[in-house]
Design an enzyme around this catalytic site. Structure first.
Site, mmCIF file in Angstrom:
data_model
loop_
_atom_site.group_PDB
_atom_site.id
_atom_site.type_symbol
_atom_site.label_atom_id
_atom_site.label_comp_id
_atom_site.label_asym_id
_atom_site.label_seq_id
_atom_site.Cartn_x
_atom_site.Cartn_y
_atom_site.Cartn_z
ATOM 1 N N HIS A 101 0.933 -1.387 -0.388
ATOM 2 C CA HIS A 101 0.261 0.100 -0.624
ATOM 3 C C HIS A 101 1.112 1.210 0.068
ATOM 4 O O HIS A 101 2.028 1.565 0.784
ATOM 5 C CB HIS A 101 -0.986 0.267 1.119
ATOM 6 C CG HIS A 101 -1.447 0.961 1.660
ATOM 7 N ND1 HIS A 101 -3.460 0.369 0.211
ATOM 8 C CD2 HIS A 101 -2.111 2.154 1.981
ATOM 9 C CE1 HIS A 101 -4.214 1.377 1.008
ATOM 10 N NE2 HIS A 101 -3.530 2.934 1.652
ATOM 11 N N ASP A 147 -13.891 3.007 7.312
ATOM 12 C CA ASP A 147 -13.290 3.927 6.817
ATOM 13 C C ASP A 147 -13.242 4.794 5.228
ATOM 14 O O ASP A 147 -13.172 5.947 5.201
ATOM 15 C CB ASP A 147 -11.700 2.659 6.070
ATOM 16 C CG ASP A 147 -11.206 3.449 5.983
ATOM 17 O OD1 ASP A 147 -9.875 4.426 6.410
ATOM 18 O OD2 ASP A 147 -10.245 3.849 4.435
ATOM 19 N N ARG A 174 -12.803 12.996 5.666
ATOM 20 C CA ARG A 174 -11.693 13.908 6.411
ATOM 21 C C ARG A 174 -11.072 14.697 5.119
ATOM 22 O O ARG A 174 -10.272 15.498 5.328
ATOM 23 C CB ARG A 174 -11.003 12.396 6.514
ATOM 24 C CG ARG A 174 -10.857 11.609 8.068
ATOM 25 C CD ARG A 174 -10.525 10.111 8.362
ATOM 26 N NE ARG A 174 -8.390 10.454 7.892
ATOM 27 C CZ ARG A 174 -8.216 9.761 7.143
ATOM 28 N NH1 ARG A 174 -8.131 8.658 7.076
ATOM 29 N NH2 ARG A 174 -6.416 9.732 7.071
ATOM 30 N N SER A 185 -6.649 3.995 9.308
ATOM 31 C CA SER A 185 -6.995 3.856 7.924
ATOM 32 C C SER A 185 -6.533 2.301 6.791
ATOM 33 O O SER A 185 -7.070 1.487 6.537
ATOM 34 C CB SER A 185 -7.165 4.915 7.122
ATOM 35 O OG SER A 185 -7.394 4.718 5.992
ATOM 36 N N LYS A 188 -7.973 -1.559 6.480
ATOM 37 C CA LYS A 188 -7.772 -2.771 5.196
ATOM 38 C C LYS A 188 -7.368 -3.999 4.329
ATOM 39 O O LYS A 188 -7.431 -4.509 3.762
ATOM 40 C CB LYS A 188 -8.045 -1.467 4.170
ATOM 41 C CG LYS A 188 -9.266 -0.104 3.927
ATOM 42 C CD LYS A 188 -8.752 0.998 2.876
ATOM 43 C CE LYS A 188 -8.082 2.052 3.232
ATOM 44 N NZ LYS A 188 -7.829 3.354 2.997
HETATM 45 N N1 URA Z 1 -4.037 6.411 2.413
HETATM 46 C C1 URA Z 1 -5.306 5.576 3.221
HETATM 47 O O1 URA Z 1 -5.393 4.670 2.458
HETATM 48 N N2 URA Z 1 -5.787 5.939 4.144
HETATM 49 C C2 URA Z 1 -5.667 7.095 4.697
HETATM 50 O O2 URA Z 1 -6.049 7.443 5.604
HETATM 51 C C3 URA Z 1 -4.683 7.573 4.402
HETATM 52 C C4 URA Z 1 -3.913 6.973 2.441
#
Ligand code: URA
Length: 410
Positions: free
Chosen positions: A81, A160, A167, A182, A186
Site C-alpha cells: 500500500h 473507513d 476527512r 485506515s 483495509k
Molecule cells: N491512504 C489510505 O488508505 N488512508 C489514509 O488515511 C491515507 C492514505
C-alpha cells in the site's frame, strides 16, 4: 454521551474501546452526525491517540465489514500500500512482476484522493477494464492467473470509506493515527499475511517530514504485531513526481514501458524494483538480493509484461484502446541551467486543473489528459528546451506560469 466523548478527546484524554465503538458505529448508523464526527476527528488530529486507542480504532474499522479469507490460495500473500503520491503508478508495475514470480497478488486499490492519484482511476483508463469484481470473481481469477487488481468492495472496511470521505473535506487527512488505522484495517481485512507500506514523504505527500513518516512506520509495525501480521515499510521521496508521466492513460503507458524493459532508470524504475524485491523477499523468505535478481529477470524475460497482459485480458480491458489527448502544448524553459527541482504538489494541481482528477466527488475524469516531463531533476536545460508537454481538453484550465514555476532551474 456523544458530547462527552468529543469533550474528553478535546481535553486530550484517552477514549476507551467502548466509547470509540459507540461513537464510530453510531456514525455508520447515522446516529452521530457529520458535524459531530468532524469535531471528534479534529480533536484526534490535534491531540493524537494512544496506541491502545489506535488498536481499538483499527479493530472497529475491520469489524465494520467482511474479512477476506485467502487461505484457499497456497503461499504467503503479501499486499502493498502506498500512502499516496503524484505519478505513483508503482502498483501497475509491481503487481505483475511479483505475480509472474509465483507470488499471488490480490490487491484492492482506491481512487484518487485530494491531489494524489489512485490506481483504480489509472486502470479505468484501459477501456473495458472491470474494477468492480465480486468476491467470487476475485477468488476465481486469483486461482486462475494469480493476480487481481480491483476496487475496494463495499463490504471491506466500509467505516473507513465513510470516514475517509469526511476527512478529505474537513482537513483531517494527515493525522498519523487516522492514517495508520485506515490503511492497516483495509490491509488486514483484505486477507494479507504480510504487508508492505510505501510511506511517501515530501511536498506531494500527505506527510511532509521524515520524522512523521518514521512515526507512522513504527505505528503500523506495532499494529501489525498486534494483529500478527509482518509489516515492512519503505519511506520514499515525494518532493518530485514519480517517473515522467502524470495523468491516467499516460501513467499506464509509462508502467507498460517499464514492464517491457524500455525504461531502466529514474526514480520510478528504482522504487518499483525496490518494492517488488521487498515483496518477493517477504513472500518467499529469501534475501532481498536474490529477490532482486528474480525481479530483474522477470522484466528481462518478459514474464512480468505477459502477466500484465493476462491481467488486462482477464478483467476485460483493451490495452490498444488506451488513449492520450491529441491537444498538446509544449512548455519551454526561459533560462538555462540545471533543473534543481520539480514541484510534485504544484504539478498535481496542474493535472487536476487539466481534468485528470476530481475536485469534487461527483467530477468526471478525463483519462486522456495529463503532463509528460521532458526534463527531470539533474538534467541540463538550455533556453527554449521543452520542460514538459501538456495534454489537455477544451475544458482544461492551463496556467502556463504555474507550470513553468514548478520547474526550478539554477
Ligand atoms: N491512504 C489510505 O488508505 N488512508 C489514509 O488515511 C491515507 C492514505
Amino acid at each position: 454521551m456523544i458530547l462527552e466523548i468529543i469533550n474528553k478527546k478535546r481535553l486530550g484524554k484517552e477514549l476507551s474501546f467502548k466509547e470509540l465503538d459507540y461513537f464510530f458505529n453510531g456514525y455508520l448508523d447515522g446516529e452521530v452526525k457529520d458535524y459531530q464526527m468532524s469535531s471528534l476527528l479534529m480533536a484526534i488530529c490535534i491531540n493524537g491517540m494512544t496506541d491502545e486507542e489506535i488498536y481499538a480504532l483499527t479493530k472497529i474499522f475491520i469489524d465494520s465489514g467482511d474479512v477476506l479469507d485467502l487461505s484457499f490460495m497456497p503461499g504467503i500473500k503479501v499486499d502493498k500500500h502506498s500512502t499516496g503520491g503524484v505519478g505513483d503508478k508503482t502498483t501497475l508495475v509491481i503487481a505483475p512482476i511479483v505475480a509472474s514470480l509465483g507470488v499471488p497478488v490480490i490487491k484492492m486499490s482506491g481512487r484518487g484522493l485530494g491531489h494524489t492519484g489512485g490506481t483504480i482511476d489509472k486502470l479505468e483508463s484501459i477501456p473495458g477494464f472491470n474494477i468492480a469484481l465480486t468476491d467470487e470473481e476475485v477468488m476465481k481469477q486469483a486461482q486462475d492467473i494469480g493476480i487481481v487488481l480491483t476496487g475496494q468492495t463495499a463490504t471491506l472496511a466500509p467505516m473507513d470509506k465513510k470516514i475517509y470521505a469526511l476527512r478529505d473535506v474537513t482537513g483531517t487527512v494527515s493525522s498519523i493515527p487516522l492514517i495508520a488505522a485506515s490503511i492497516m484495517s483495509k490491509k488486514i481485512a483484505s486477507g494479507a499475511d504480510k504487508i508492505l507500506i510505501d510511506i511517501k514523504v515530501g511536498k506531494g505527500a500527505l506527510l511532509r517530514t521524515k520524522k512523521d513518516a518514521t512515526k507512522l512506520s513504527s505505528l503500523m509495525k506495532k499494529i501489525g504485531k498486534f494483529y500478527n501480521r509482518e509489516v515492512s515499510t519503505i519511506i520514499s521521496d515525494m518532493n518530485v513526481p514519480l517517473g515522467r508521466n502524470i495523468g491516467n492513460s499516460l501513467e499506464v503507458i509509462e508502467a507498460v514501458d517499464i514492464l517491457k524493459g524500455k525504461i531502466k532508470n529514474g526514480n520510478l524504475y528504482r522504487l518499483c524494483i525496490e518494492l517488488a524485491s521487498e515483496m518477493v523477499s517477504m513472500a518467499k523468505g529469501i534475501s532481498k538480493w536474490s529477490a532482486n535478481v528474480e525481479v530483474l529477470d522477470a522484466i528481462e524475460n518478459e514474464s512480468a509484461y505477459n502477466k500484465f497482459l493476462e491481467l488486462v485480458e482477464a478483467q476485460g480491458g483493451n490495452l490498444d484502446g488506451v488513449e492520450v489527448s491529441s491537444n498538446v502544448k509544449r512548455i519551454r524553459a526561459r533560462k538555462r541551467g540545471v533543473l534543481e527541482s520539480v514541484d510534485a504538489l504544484s504539478l498535481a494541481e496542474v493535472s487536476l486543473d487539466l481534468g485528470a482528477g476530481r475536485k469534487a466527488k461527483e467530477d468526471e475524469i478525463d483519462y486522456t489528459v495529463g503532463i509528460k516531463l521532458n526534463k527531470v531533476v539533474g538534467d541540463i536545460v538550455k533556453r527554449g528546451d521543452i520542460l514538459c508537454t501538456i495534454y489537455y481538453n477544451e475544458k482544461s484550465n492551463i496556467d502556463i506560469n504555474k507550470i513553468r514555476d514548478s520547474f526550478s532551474i539554477e
